[in-house]
Scaffold this motif. Structure first.
Motif, mmCIF file in Angstrom:
data_model
loop_
_atom_site.group_PDB
_atom_site.id
_atom_site.type_symbol
_atom_site.label_atom_id
_atom_site.label_comp_id
_atom_site.label_asym_id
_atom_site.label_seq_id
_atom_site.Cartn_x
_atom_site.Cartn_y
_atom_site.Cartn_z
ATOM 1 N N GLU A 1 -11.090 10.773 1.662
ATOM 2 C CA GLU A 1 -10.208 9.702 1.196
ATOM 3 C C GLU A 1 -9.982 8.732 2.343
ATOM 4 O O GLU A 1 -9.823 9.141 3.490
ATOM 5 C CB GLU A 1 -8.875 10.293 0.731
ATOM 6 C CG GLU A 1 -8.019 9.312 -0.005
ATOM 7 C CD GLU A 1 -6.882 9.992 -0.755
ATOM 8 O OE1 GLU A 1 -5.960 9.261 -1.131
ATOM 9 O OE2 GLU A 1 -6.913 11.200 -0.951
ATOM 10 N N SER A 2 -9.963 7.452 2.026
ATOM 11 C CA SER A 2 -9.781 6.456 3.077
ATOM 12 C C SER A 2 -8.552 5.605 2.790
ATOM 13 O O SER A 2 -7.937 5.709 1.739
ATOM 14 C CB SER A 2 -11.022 5.569 3.190
ATOM 15 O OG SER A 2 -11.261 4.915 1.973
ATOM 16 N N ASP A 3 -8.221 4.775 3.756
ATOM 17 C CA ASP A 3 -7.108 3.827 3.638
ATOM 18 C C ASP A 3 -5.755 4.502 3.468
ATOM 19 O O ASP A 3 -4.962 4.123 2.609
ATOM 20 C CB ASP A 3 -7.357 2.826 2.505
ATOM 21 C CG ASP A 3 -8.539 1.923 2.791
ATOM 22 O OD1 ASP A 3 -8.698 1.538 3.964
ATOM 23 O OD2 ASP A 3 -9.299 1.625 1.864
ATOM 24 N N LEU A 4 -5.489 5.507 4.303
ATOM 25 C CA LEU A 4 -4.175 6.143 4.305
ATOM 26 C C LEU A 4 -3.439 5.799 5.593
ATOM 27 O O LEU A 4 -4.046 5.700 6.657
ATOM 28 C CB LEU A 4 -4.300 7.664 4.199
ATOM 29 C CG LEU A 4 -4.767 8.220 2.874
ATOM 30 C CD1 LEU A 4 -4.913 9.733 2.967
ATOM 31 C CD2 LEU A 4 -3.793 7.871 1.770
ATOM 32 N N ALA A 5 -2.137 5.645 5.476
ATOM 33 C CA ALA A 5 -1.285 5.410 6.638
ATOM 34 C C ALA A 5 -0.359 6.607 6.797
ATOM 35 O O ALA A 5 0.114 7.166 5.808
ATOM 36 C CB ALA A 5 -0.459 4.142 6.431
ATOM 37 N N LEU A 6 -0.114 7.013 8.032
ATOM 38 C CA LEU A 6 0.801 8.112 8.311
ATOM 39 C C LEU A 6 2.125 7.564 8.813
ATOM 40 O O LEU A 6 2.156 6.657 9.647
ATOM 41 C CB LEU A 6 0.214 9.047 9.371
ATOM 42 C CG LEU A 6 -1.048 9.799 8.998
ATOM 43 C CD1 LEU A 6 -1.505 10.660 10.176
ATOM 44 C CD2 LEU A 6 -0.829 10.655 7.774
ATOM 45 N N ILE A 7 3.205 8.140 8.310
ATOM 46 C CA ILE A 7 4.552 7.763 8.736
ATOM 47 C C ILE A 7 5.247 9.033 9.197
ATOM 48 O O ILE A 7 5.305 10.012 8.450
ATOM 49 C CB ILE A 7 5.353 7.136 7.576
ATOM 50 C CG1 ILE A 7 4.662 5.880 7.061
ATOM 51 C CG2 ILE A 7 6.792 6.853 8.005
ATOM 52 C CD1 ILE A 7 5.232 5.361 5.759
ATOM 53 N N ALA A 8 5.773 9.020 10.407
ATOM 54 C CA ALA A 8 6.532 10.158 10.922
ATOM 55 C C ALA A 8 8.016 9.808 10.901
ATOM 56 O O ALA A 8 8.439 8.840 11.526
ATOM 57 C CB ALA A 8 6.082 10.512 12.331
#
Length: 115
Positions: free
Chosen positions: A44-51
């Motif tokens: 899967e592409s185009d993911l953003a991670l938020i912590a």
């Protein structure tokens, strides 16, 4: 190099920068298939991670509920959730296009509205 690698009982996820992975994609996938023989590989592409990070998270009930309620009200689908045993952070994966809206929703629920 990779950014994050959450795992479960029978799954493992590896987050890498798309620009670094594109040239090596097939070689890496073939290597995983050859060495590990997974049931399937999902790319899967185009993911953003938020912590979401805070010392008070460990002792405050409802923190995760507030985060996910804020995202749901902002109409954002959460693609990945990871919380370590330290309970000092929750890492959330969302679509890149939802990143800024997600950050604002989380900020608002903890800072602006302070529920």
């Amino acid at each position: 190099s990779f950014e994050h690698m959450p795992s479960g009982i029978d799954t493992m996820t590896v987050f890498v920068h798309q620009s670094e992975f594109e040239e090596k994609e097939q070689k890496v996938l073939q290597g995983i298939q050859r060495c590990v023989h997974p049931d399937y590989i999902d790319l899967e592409s185009d993911l953003a991670l938020i912590a979401v990070v805070g010392r008070g998270m460990r002792s405050t009930r409802g923190t995760a509920g507030r985060i996910f309620s804020a995202l749901a009200h902002a109409n954002i689908n959460v693609k990945m959730i990871d919380q370590g045993s330290s309970e000092l952070n929750i890492i959330i994966g969302v679509r890149n296009e939802d990143f800024e809206t997600a950050i604002k929703a989380i900020y608002d629920i903890f800072v602006t509205i302070q529920l």
